[in-house]
Design a protein around this motif. Sequence first.
Motif, PDB file in Angstrom:
ATOM      1  N   GLU A 127       0.657  -0.947   0.198  1.00 47.08           N
ATOM      2  CA  GLU A 127       0.026  -0.158  -0.344  1.00 47.08           C
ATOM      3  C   GLU A 127       0.879   1.550  -0.100  1.00 47.08           C
ATOM      4  N   GLU A 130       2.137   1.392  -3.215  1.00 49.89           N
ATOM      5  CA  GLU A 130       1.242   1.355  -4.639  1.00 49.89           C
ATOM      6  C   GLU A 130       1.939   0.601  -5.794  1.00 49.89           C
ATOM      7  N   LYS A 150      -5.742  -0.629  -0.647  1.00 49.19           N
ATOM      8  CA  LYS A 150      -6.312  -0.229  -2.230  1.00 49.19           C
ATOM      9  C   LYS A 150      -5.927  -1.125  -3.658  1.00 49.19           C
ATOM     10  N   TYR A 151      -4.690  -1.173  -2.989  1.00 47.30           N
ATOM     11  CA  TYR A 151      -3.822  -1.721  -3.877  1.00 47.30           C
ATOM     12  C   TYR A 151      -3.288  -3.624  -4.265  1.00 47.30           C
ATOM     13  N   ASP A 351      -4.268   1.647 -11.597  1.00 39.28           N
ATOM     14  CA  ASP A 351      -5.731   2.707 -11.236  1.00 39.28           C
ATOM     15  C   ASP A 351      -6.451   2.331 -11.869  1.00 39.28           C
TER      16      ASP A 351
END
Length: 431
Positions: A127, A130, A150-151, A351
């Motif tokens: 994270e 990223e 998120k990742y 993303d």
Amino acid sequence: MTLLKKATLACAAAVFAAGTTIASAQNQPVKIGFPVFLSGPAVGAFGEPSKNAVNLIVRAMNNGELPAPYNQKGLGGFPIEPKIVDEAGNTATVVTEFKNLVQRDKVDIVVGYVSSAGCLAVAPVAEELEVLTIFYACGASRLFDERDYKYIFRVSSSQTSDAVATARYILSKFPDTTSYSGINQNYSWGQDNWRDFKLAMAALAPKVKMDKELMPKLFAGEFGAEISVLLASGSPIVHSSFFGGDLETFILQASARGLPQKSRLLLTVGEQILARQGKNVPDGTIIGGRGRHGMLASDNPINKWFLDAYVKEFNSVPNFPAYHMLSSMLGLKAAWEKAQAANGGKRPTTDDVIKAFTGLAFETASGPVKMALGKGHQGIEEVAVGTYRYNKATNQPELYDLVTYPAECVNPPANMTSEEWLKKGMPGAKC
């Protein structure tokens, strides 16, 4: 040559050079790091099959050899450049090697990790850096129960589904069971598996007694004292989530002492050693395989391709870690190509891929996967359990009395943690 003509030619050359640079950037390979066990006690059951799967799958993807809908070359036409590294070591070493993959080797994506402790240590670092990271095999439910990411993605379901499926299987096949004991490795994987199995049994059969709970250290290699305790207990069922060298050693030592004659062994991840140790696994052992993989896998075109290709190349059958690697790569490919299509065919950003991966549903050799938990980052899938025997006529391991449990039967709903769901009696389970 006039000054104007020279300027025009220089401008054209500059435009051509810029166009070439952009084109080559668009056609750069996707660098993927693959941490798997290349040394230590988990090599035979996990590392070697996983490494084999990486080499087979990456080559087949790059050549466009997978069955539809995965037959486009590479990831949306971009070739994959693999970097396989050793996962072995303590968590500090594992984290350092992850950082090396990202900062030194400049990988775009990481797909790997068997150890639950390793996954839990790597996740916050991924994270921070990223980096899109797909955990292919570790099963700790705590990964997404305790934090949102998120990742981080995990296609394979957590150990909770293993525990619930095997508890349901035991109680349906042996309804007169009065007690059970357990021997599990004393770290996050073993502790969480044992907790979830006990909670599942308490929810489904509260009158069945939990007897002995034994927690030897990870990769102890010697279980004589624990086997003596289990022999004395006489529990009709002995649960174990052992993996790798510990599982193989325990089977050999328990069989030599006659434990399988007194107690039925329940190996929640036992499928991993059937191809290697089939002759040594006692008949009647209950076998799970972290989903519907290996000898428990679905009959579909993707599985037929994978099984045939793996056997042809390695002269052995793929076990569930190899299937986990395949499922993870298929999930990545499906997400990448969905993101690329939405991006007008251009190379997607990290993303873009994350957005496409979140909540994705896709097909694998092991059946359908839905990224339904962890806010769309954790997969759920069917889980199969069977009973083992070694066929002496064919010299092949076999599973019979297979039962497949729907994903929604053995996983919590999205609004509950695994532990909370189990303690409440598994409300909403669709079996």
